[in-house]
Scaffold this motif. Structure first.
Motif, PDB file in Angstrom:
ATOM      1  N   ARG A   1       0.971   4.006  -3.051  1.00  0.00           N
ATOM      2  CA  ARG A   1       0.669   5.432  -2.855  1.00  0.00           C
ATOM      3  C   ARG A   1       1.772   6.306  -3.465  1.00  0.00           C
TER       4      ARG A   1
ATOM      5  N   ARG B   1       0.829  -1.210   0.000  1.00  0.00           N
ATOM      6  CA  ARG B   1       0.000   0.000   0.000  1.00  0.00           C
ATOM      7  C   ARG B   1       0.867   1.265   0.000  1.00  0.00           C
ATOM      8  N   ARG B   2       1.932   1.269   0.798  1.00  0.00           N
ATOM      9  CA  ARG B   2       2.814   2.446   0.830  1.00  0.00           C
ATOM     10  C   ARG B   2       3.481   2.666  -0.526  1.00  0.00           C
TER      11      ARG B   2
ATOM     12  N   LYS C   1       0.244   9.740  -4.592  1.00  0.00           N
ATOM     13  CA  LYS C   1      -0.641  10.110  -3.481  1.00  0.00           C
ATOM     14  C   LYS C   1       0.131  10.331  -2.192  1.00  0.00           C
ATOM     15  N   ALA C   2       1.411  10.063  -2.202  1.00  0.00           N
ATOM     16  CA  ALA C   2       2.254  10.273  -1.029  1.00  0.00           C
ATOM     17  C   ALA C   2       3.644  10.634  -1.526  1.00  0.00           C
TER      18      ALA C   2
END
Length: 134
Positions: A84, A80-81, A89-90
């Motif tokens: 992103r 997930r990290r 998104k991150a």
């Protein structure tokens, strides 16, 4: 050892039955049984006690279940990290601007339209100007 071995192990441990676990995992029961046998062979000990109607975790299996769940959770979180970051998104966005030109509304108004940028700003001259206008 592969991640699917861990997923299969957790599924069988939670269902305490190869047939129900196979349905839940959407794999054939003989294949699931074989994968668990392969895992036990690789580990060098039994993870399950085989019963006439199902299975029960062995003492080693109970301990391994906690670790297997944690490993799978860590892998999912790492995915997930990374996703992103890959999707933008991150991460960190650094912007350099000439204050004489940029602070006449355009940059500040643009920042206000992007809440994630406003929430993550750091203290400094640009941040002070950003906070004070408006």
């Amino acid at each position: 050892m592969e991640l699917r071995h861990l997923r299969y192990f957790v599924g069988v441990a939670e269902e305490q039955h190869f047939g129900r676990a196979a349905e839940r995992l959407r794999v054939a029961q003989p294949s699931l049984s074989r994968q668990i046998q392969d895992l036990e062979s690789e580990m060098g000990f039994l993870l399950f006690d085989r019963l006439p109607r199902g299975v029960r975790l062995s003492a080693a299996g109970k301990l391994f279940l906690n670790d297997a769940r944690r490993i799978l959770q860590d892998v999912d979180e790492a995915k997930r990290r990374a996703e992103r970051i890959a999707l933008g998104k991150a991460g960190t966005l650094r912007i350099g601007i000439a204050t004489a030109v940029a602070w006449h509304g355009l940059v500040v108004d643009s920042f206000r339209r992007i809440p994630a940028l406003a929430a993550g700003r750091r203290a400094g001259a640009a941040s002070s100007a950003f906070c004070s206008s408006g």
